[in-house]
Design an enzyme around this catalytic site. Structure first.
Site, PDB file in Angstrom:
ATOM      1  N   HIS A 108     -34.834   7.918  21.268  1.00  0.00           N
ATOM      2  CA  HIS A 108     -34.019   7.284  20.222  1.00  0.00           C
ATOM      3  C   HIS A 108     -32.709   8.042  19.999  1.00  0.00           C
ATOM      4  O   HIS A 108     -32.705   9.069  19.321  1.00  0.00           O
ATOM      5  CB  HIS A 108     -34.812   7.237  18.910  1.00  0.00           C
ATOM      6  CG  HIS A 108     -35.943   6.260  18.953  1.00  0.00           C
ATOM      7  ND1 HIS A 108     -35.800   4.927  18.654  1.00  0.00           N
ATOM      8  CD2 HIS A 108     -37.244   6.421  19.326  1.00  0.00           C
ATOM      9  CE1 HIS A 108     -36.950   4.304  18.808  1.00  0.00           C
ATOM     10  NE2 HIS A 108     -37.848   5.189  19.219  1.00  0.00           N
ATOM     11  N   SER A 151     -20.925  -4.843 -13.166  1.00  0.00           N
ATOM     12  CA  SER A 151     -21.943  -3.992 -13.804  1.00  0.00           C
ATOM     13  C   SER A 151     -21.481  -2.550 -13.864  1.00  0.00           C
ATOM     14  O   SER A 151     -22.026  -1.746 -14.607  1.00  0.00           O
ATOM     15  CB  SER A 151     -23.237  -4.063 -12.992  1.00  0.00           C
ATOM     16  OG  SER A 151     -23.073  -3.356 -11.771  1.00  0.00           O
ATOM     17  N   GLY A 152     -20.473  -2.228 -13.041  1.00  0.00           N
ATOM     18  CA  GLY A 152     -20.036  -0.845 -12.973  1.00  0.00           C
ATOM     19  C   GLY A 152     -20.698  -0.097 -11.824  1.00  0.00           C
ATOM     20  O   GLY A 152     -20.335   1.021 -11.509  1.00  0.00           O
ATOM     21  N   GLY A 153     -21.690  -0.712 -11.187  1.00  0.00           N
ATOM     22  CA  GLY A 153     -22.291  -0.129  -9.995  1.00  0.00           C
ATOM     23  C   GLY A 153     -21.288  -0.178  -8.841  1.00  0.00           C
ATOM     24  O   GLY A 153     -20.252  -0.834  -8.946  1.00  0.00           O
ATOM     25  N   VAL A 154     -21.610   0.509  -7.749  1.00  0.00           N
ATOM     26  CA  VAL A 154     -20.668   0.596  -6.639  1.00  0.00           C
ATOM     27  C   VAL A 154     -20.326  -0.791  -6.083  1.00  0.00           C
ATOM     28  O   VAL A 154     -19.158  -1.127  -5.899  1.00  0.00           O
ATOM     29  CB  VAL A 154     -21.244   1.473  -5.498  1.00  0.00           C
ATOM     30  CG1 VAL A 154     -20.281   1.515  -4.321  1.00  0.00           C
ATOM     31  CG2 VAL A 154     -21.527   2.873  -5.995  1.00  0.00           C
ATOM     32  N   ASP A 155     -21.351  -1.598  -5.845  1.00  0.00           N
ATOM     33  CA  ASP A 155     -21.104  -2.875  -5.178  1.00  0.00           C
ATOM     34  C   ASP A 155     -20.210  -3.795  -6.011  1.00  0.00           C
ATOM     35  O   ASP A 155     -19.225  -4.331  -5.504  1.00  0.00           O
ATOM     36  CB  ASP A 155     -22.425  -3.589  -4.863  1.00  0.00           C
ATOM     37  CG  ASP A 155     -23.323  -2.747  -3.973  1.00  0.00           C
ATOM     38  OD1 ASP A 155     -22.804  -1.778  -3.373  1.00  0.00           O
ATOM     39  OD2 ASP A 155     -24.521  -3.044  -3.886  1.00  0.00           O
ATOM     40  N   SER A 156     -20.545  -3.960  -7.281  1.00  0.00           N
ATOM     41  CA  SER A 156     -19.730  -4.892  -8.063  1.00  0.00           C
ATOM     42  C   SER A 156     -18.338  -4.307  -8.318  1.00  0.00           C
ATOM     43  O   SER A 156     -17.355  -5.045  -8.388  1.00  0.00           O
ATOM     44  CB  SER A 156     -20.433  -5.298  -9.361  1.00  0.00           C
ATOM     45  OG  SER A 156     -20.448  -4.248 -10.295  1.00  0.00           O
ATOM     46  N   SER A 157     -18.234  -2.981  -8.411  1.00  0.00           N
ATOM     47  CA  SER A 157     -16.908  -2.387  -8.614  1.00  0.00           C
ATOM     48  C   SER A 157     -16.018  -2.568  -7.388  1.00  0.00           C
ATOM     49  O   SER A 157     -14.828  -2.865  -7.504  1.00  0.00           O
ATOM     50  CB  SER A 157     -17.033  -0.887  -8.917  1.00  0.00           C
ATOM     51  OG  SER A 157     -17.760  -0.693 -10.093  1.00  0.00           O
ATOM     52  N   GLY A 191     -39.505  -1.255  19.017  1.00  0.00           N
ATOM     53  CA  GLY A 191     -40.415  -2.184  18.346  1.00  0.00           C
ATOM     54  C   GLY A 191     -41.836  -1.688  18.480  1.00  0.00           C
ATOM     55  O   GLY A 191     -42.116  -0.816  19.301  1.00  0.00           O
ATOM     56  N   GLU A 206     -30.356   7.183  18.147  1.00  0.00           N
ATOM     57  CA  GLU A 206     -29.809   6.915  16.810  1.00  0.00           C
ATOM     58  C   GLU A 206     -30.294   7.893  15.748  1.00  0.00           C
ATOM     59  O   GLU A 206     -29.701   7.987  14.680  1.00  0.00           O
ATOM     60  CB  GLU A 206     -30.144   5.473  16.385  1.00  0.00           C
ATOM     61  CG  GLU A 206     -31.614   5.172  16.108  1.00  0.00           C
ATOM     62  CD  GLU A 206     -32.441   4.861  17.355  1.00  0.00           C
ATOM     63  OE1 GLU A 206     -31.996   5.197  18.471  1.00  0.00           O
ATOM     64  OE2 GLU A 206     -33.541   4.295  17.212  1.00  0.00           O
ATOM     65  N   LYS A 240     -24.261   0.199   2.833  1.00  0.00           N
ATOM     66  CA  LYS A 240     -23.913   0.853   1.570  1.00  0.00           C
ATOM     67  C   LYS A 240     -22.793   1.895   1.712  1.00  0.00           C
ATOM     68  O   LYS A 240     -21.852   1.930   0.929  1.00  0.00           O
ATOM     69  CB  LYS A 240     -25.169   1.534   0.996  1.00  0.00           C
ATOM     70  CG  LYS A 240     -25.012   1.991  -0.428  1.00  0.00           C
ATOM     71  CD  LYS A 240     -25.136   0.817  -1.355  1.00  0.00           C
ATOM     72  CE  LYS A 240     -24.863   1.208  -2.787  1.00  0.00           C
ATOM     73  NZ  LYS A 240     -25.128   0.068  -3.682  1.00  0.00           N
ATOM     74  N   CYS A 291     -36.060   2.466  23.728  1.00  0.00           N
ATOM     75  CA  CYS A 291     -37.512   2.559  23.551  1.00  0.00           C
ATOM     76  C   CYS A 291     -38.194   1.249  23.980  1.00  0.00           C
ATOM     77  O   CYS A 291     -38.171   0.909  25.146  1.00  0.00           O
ATOM     78  CB  CYS A 291     -37.855   2.954  22.112  1.00  0.00           C
ATOM     79  SG  CYS A 291     -39.563   3.490  21.941  1.00  0.00           S
ATOM     80  N   TYR A 292     -38.752   0.483  23.029  1.00  0.00           N
ATOM     81  CA  TYR A 292     -39.364  -0.793  23.421  1.00  0.00           C
ATOM     82  C   TYR A 292     -38.339  -1.668  24.156  1.00  0.00           C
ATOM     83  O   TYR A 292     -38.694  -2.412  25.072  1.00  0.00           O
ATOM     84  CB  TYR A 292     -39.896  -1.531  22.187  1.00  0.00           C
ATOM     85  CG  TYR A 292     -40.535  -2.861  22.516  1.00  0.00           C
ATOM     86  CD1 TYR A 292     -41.840  -2.930  22.959  1.00  0.00           C
ATOM     87  CD2 TYR A 292     -39.802  -4.050  22.415  1.00  0.00           C
ATOM     88  CE1 TYR A 292     -42.431  -4.149  23.295  1.00  0.00           C
ATOM     89  CE2 TYR A 292     -40.373  -5.273  22.743  1.00  0.00           C
ATOM     90  CZ  TYR A 292     -41.689  -5.315  23.179  1.00  0.00           C
ATOM     91  OH  TYR A 292     -42.266  -6.517  23.518  1.00  0.00           O
TER      92      TYR A 292
END
Ligand code: XMP
Length: 510
Positions: free
Chosen positions: A169, A223-229, A55, A171, A366, A82-83
């Site tokens: 870090h 819509s054909g995008g990844v999420d809606s598909s 942070g 990560e 994602k 870290c923080y």
């Protein structure tokens, strides 16, 4: 299905989502919550471990965000990063103060390999540091298990209480073996079993959705995008024919995209409605050159088309939306915690008669959405689809939109994508596409003077799409793309490559 959970308490650092990504990569489910989450709420989640993020604050200033002291008495393993390490130190009675010299960037540290965190590592390694404050005095019960030339406590532990801290870090990719350090914490300290797999998750969410929906009717805007598909595929497996997908083909999609969507979903397993609305959209857009006006017209027309179709279906019980985890993570520090809410199709719920919204992807990042798509058997072309603006190619044809211009762009764009894929560059570039500029210039082909369009290529690398760098595509690949486009696409005689970063430019041209 019960799954082990790790809680990530967010103190406002910039890598917080990355920590969550890494934990999940290790096969452990985790959730990000603001640091203010109460002890009672934490207990309710029964986490196997807790991670404090970094942070921007100094822990000794007034009102700096701090963890509740009671947390350390629950017997739940905690890792402060870290923080998070400094906050742990401060609350437990150690001392944190500003260093004379800020430690930033790749730094060599020496590890005490008797700590479970450093199992499998060498005596020394490079880590990513980004701090001014440091732990000058550890709380009682702790020992230092790593140090650098500037920092005496690069890592500390109280193995009795299962409390651990890292000044660096783990990560970020710049830290050698960072994921291994996290994995050591998760498996050796928290006792993780690695039960977070996409296969398990897919099974679980399908059965959850089935139970919830019962015999109800479900509607989804595809819509054909990844999420809606991925949503559509998941709902298809869960409720089959109870699902209706409406796919509005605006005529503003890339080459073959509409057919690919129909191929994937039009097989009769669900009610799939493709609305061919190209003419409607092009009529509305005729003569319009202002980008904002284009966007507005498309947004409104989309709603209108969708509404007409939805009304034919009548009352539905559930509306599915492809909201994903980054859209709902509540930010930890800062006074006004803002919850971002993102709707692919703004305003949709207002006019549809439905009982409840289902968001089956709300826990996923994602790349996990893509992994789920693969798990559910979606074709790779759809799973790997890049972000695509709602207004589609309308914002990639500069100036007035005509079918002829859209077709030119579709051909050029397909060649660009094909060549990048063939060169194996598609996975290292975040987004790439062609733009049809509104400019014509003079050229010569054979012995004939030409006066044709200029295509611009755009390719960027980015993690968050808020800032972006232009991709350093090798010249030979650019050369091939250029040759092919000017040879294969009539009406194009010139090609330029966009080498601006965002900011000051945006990724899209309009
Ligand atoms: P810009 O052009 O603002 O784009 O740098 C950032 C990212 O957002 C995408 N984009 C959109 N996505 N609806 C969307 O769903 C839109 O209207 C829209 N406009 C831009 C763009 O492709 C890039 O990934």
């Amino acid at each position: 299905m019960a799954k082990q959970t790790v809680l990530i308490l967010d103190f406002g650092g910039q890598y917080n989502q990355l920590i969550a990504r890494r934990v999940r990569e290790c096969g452990v489910y985790c959730e990000v919550h603001p640091y203010r989450m109460t002890v009672a709420e934490i207990k309710e989640k029964a986490p196997i471990g807790i991670i404090f993020t970094g942070g921007p604050n100094s822990v000794y200033i007034e009102n700096a965000p701090k963890p509740d002291k009671e947390l350390f008495e629950l017997g739940i393993p905690i890792l402060g990063i870290c923080y998070g390490l400094q906050a742990m130190s401060h609350v437990l009675g150690g001392n944190v103060k500003p260093a004379d010299k800020r430690e930033y960037g790749k730094t060599a540290v020496r590890y005490d390999r008797s700590s479970p965190l450093f199992k499998g590592l060498g005596d020394e390694g490079m880590v990513w540091m980004s701090h001014t404050d440091f732990v000058s005095e550890m709380p009682a019960g702790f020992r230092s298990v790593a140090f650098s030339s500037e920092c005496p406590v690069a890592a500390m532990e109280d193995s009795e209480r299962k409390l651990y801290g890292l000044q660096f870090h783990p990560e970020v990719n710049h830290t050698d073996n960072g994921t291994l350090i996290l994995k050591n914490f998760l498996y050796d300290v928290c006792g993780a079993s690695g039960d977070w797999t996409m296969h398990n998750y897919a099974q679980q969410i399908i059965s959850d959705v089935r139970e919830k929906v019962g015999n109800g009717k479900v509607l989804l805007a595809l819509s054909g995008g990844v999420d809606s598909s991925v949503c559509a595929q998941l709902m298809k497996k869960a409720v089959g024919k109870q699902l209706t997908c409406i796919f509005v083909d605006t005529g503003l999609m890339r080459k073959n995209e509409g057919n690919e969507i129909e191929e994937a979903f039009g097989g009769g397993d669900i009610n799939f409605i493709r609305v061919n609305a190209e003419e409607r959209f092009l009529t509305k857009l005729a003569g319009v050159t202002d980008p904002e006006k284009k966007r507005k017209i498309i947004g409104e027309e989309f709603i209108r088309v969708f509404e007409e179709e939805a009304k034919k279906i009548g009352k539905v019980d559930y509306l599915v939306q492809g909201t994903i985890y980054p859209d709902i993570i509540e930010s930890g520090a800062g006074d006004a915690a803002v919850i971002k809410s993102h709707h692919n199709v703004g305003g949709l719920p207002d006019f549809i008669d439905f009982k409840e919204i289902i968001e089956p992807l709300r826990l996923l990042f994602k790349d996990e959405v893509r992994a789920l798509g693969r798990e559910l058997g979606l074709p790779e072309r759809i799973v790997r689809r890049q972000p695509f603006p709602g207004p589609g190619l309308a914002v990639r044809v500069i100036g007035e939109i005509t079918k002829e211009k859209l077709d030119i762009l579709r051909e050029a764009d397909a060649i660009f994508r094909e060549e990048l894929e063939a060169a194996g560059l598609d996975s290292s570039i975040s987004q790439y596409f062609a733009v049809l500029t509104n400019m014509r210039s003079v050229g010569v082909m054979g012995d004939v003077r030409t006066y044709d369009y200029t295509i611009a290529l755009r390719a960027v690398t980015t993690t968050d799409f808020m800032t972006a760098d232009w991709a350093k595509i090798p010249y030979d690949v650019l050369e091939r793309v250029s040759n092919r486009i000017v040879n294969e696409v009539k009406e194009v005689n010139r090609l330029v490559y966009d080498i601006t970063t965002k900011p000051p430019a945006t990724i899209e041209w309009e």
